[in-house]
Design a protein around this motif. Sequence first.
Motif, short mmCIF file in Angstrom:
data_model
loop_
_atom_site.label_atom_id
_atom_site.label_comp_id
_atom_site.label_asym_id
_atom_site.label_seq_id
_atom_site.Cartn_x
_atom_site.Cartn_y
_atom_site.Cartn_z
N ALA A 18 0.81 -1.21 0.00
CA ALA A 18 0.00 0.00 0.00
C ALA A 18 0.85 1.27 0.00
N PHE A 19 2.13 1.15 0.35
CA PHE A 19 2.99 2.32 0.32
C PHE A 19 3.34 2.73 -1.10
N VAL A 20 3.10 1.85 -2.07
CA VAL A 20 3.40 2.21 -3.47
C VAL A 20 2.54 3.39 -3.91
N GLU A 21 1.23 3.31 -3.62
CA GLU A 21 0.36 4.41 -4.01
C GLU A 21 0.63 5.65 -3.17
N ARG A 22 1.03 5.47 -1.90
CA ARG A 22 1.38 6.63 -1.08
C ARG A 22 2.61 7.33 -1.65
N THR A 23 3.59 6.55 -2.12
CA THR A 23 4.79 7.13 -2.70
C THR A 23 4.45 7.93 -3.95
N SER A 24 3.67 7.35 -4.84
CA SER A 24 3.28 8.05 -6.06
C SER A 24 2.41 9.26 -5.76
N GLY A 25 1.54 9.15 -4.75
CA GLY A 25 0.72 10.30 -4.37
C GLY A 25 1.56 11.45 -3.85
N ALA A 26 2.59 11.14 -3.04
CA ALA A 26 3.48 12.19 -2.55
C ALA A 26 4.27 12.82 -3.70
N ILE A 27 4.65 12.02 -4.70
CA ILE A 27 5.35 12.56 -5.86
C ILE A 27 4.43 13.53 -6.61
N ILE A 28 3.15 13.19 -6.73
CA ILE A 28 2.20 14.09 -7.39
C ILE A 28 2.11 15.42 -6.64
N ILE A 29 2.06 15.36 -5.31
CA ILE A 29 2.00 16.58 -4.51
C ILE A 29 3.26 17.42 -4.73
N LEU A 30 4.42 16.77 -4.74
CA LEU A 30 5.68 17.49 -4.96
C LEU A 30 5.70 18.12 -6.35
N LEU A 31 5.26 17.38 -7.36
CA LEU A 31 5.23 17.92 -8.72
C LEU A 31 4.29 19.12 -8.83
#
Length: 440
Positions: A406-419
């Motif tokens: 489940a941390f995979v989607e959290r990682t990608s979600g945080a990348i979206i926020i950073l972008l």
Amino acid sequence: MTEFASPTVRVSTRPAASRRDIGIKRRYAAERRFRAFGMSAIAIGLFFLAVLLWSVVSKGYTAFQQTTITLPIEFSEKVIDPKNERATDPKQLYTANYPLLVREALVKQLGLDPSKRPLVKQAADMVSASARTQLRDIVVADPSVIGRTIPVTLLAEANIDSAFKGQIDLSVDETKRKVKDEQVAWMNQLAEAGVLKKSFNTGIFTFGASSRPEAAGVGVALLGSLYMMLIVLVLSLPIGVAASIYLEEFAPKNRLTDLIEVNINNLAAVPSIVYGLLGLAVFVNFAGMPRSAALVGAFVLTLMTLPTIIIATRAALKAVPPSIRSAALGLGASKMQTIFHHVLPLAMPGILTGTIIGLAHALGETAPLLLIGMVAFVVDFPGSPLEPSTALPVQIYMWANEAERAFVERTSGAIIILLIFLIFMNLGAILLRRRFERRW
């Protein structure tokens, strides 16, 4: 008499106009090839950018949704404070068996037999372990809820959340997945009753670090990044602009200033991890500043950002026409008045653009922050830049190393926020340039 053979001279029978046309056609063909190469390079770059964005967005958009379970929780006094000691011993409210309240509510909701403990445990595992903290905070904030039954929305466990979002293939054998068949049946039952549903995940913006994916968020990282960016802006902008004005307008042209200029250009190309080593040696080991503090990270990022701001500011100062300086001096203005009243305002678009680009570059840095210890597991929000915190890129790095699926989607979600933050900062740089830019 000796006769000499005259050399053979080749005379072109093609008209001069025809040869000129061939040369023009060749040049046009070369130009078309060059344009084709340029368009191909741009197309390749856009293709890989699209692949990158698609891979991040396709994996991360689900992080902004969270599966929740709303249950009528009976805050039983027998479980929370059986001896009625909360008036004299408030600690009793912190140590109560709150998971038991969740199990009892689930047993009633699902109609289970309380004596079948394996089934009861499987049902309780559908709710996040963070429910204990959530119920405890409710009771501590308002002890009057003891003895009452109120509906409480709890987070679903990470595997249940993934299964409800369709990220787990439920058609495979039960032994090959973490969600059991009974849990799938209960999940469907709760969904039909409107108890289990998906909603916008505000927790990803408000929660801190957690070992449970469903209760993990970037709130602490966002605040730490905000602290660092504010300090970097306050330190790097005046220092960088002052250094640029001196080097461009006042410093004599000699070997020393040439050496300084060369070193500034070299520092802009130094790997960021070198600044991390410098910050570890100077600020942490020598100055004794606290590790994993936003203040230390801000100092390191300031050193890394300064060369970029100085180079951009000097380029903006050089772009101001010399006639502006000559006119101001001819009207009786001093050197300082000429610079601060005329040259600096005209150079402000380039200065602000360089500053925002430098800050955006610093916002995405990870390596120097890792070396100064900003990889700490921080749950509580820092009250000041001196308290332990982390940063958004570091949080992404930490989640990327987690074993939970489940941390995979959290990682990608945080990348979206950073972008998104980086996009807005770069858009700000473009708008500022267009707002203050003047054409000569």
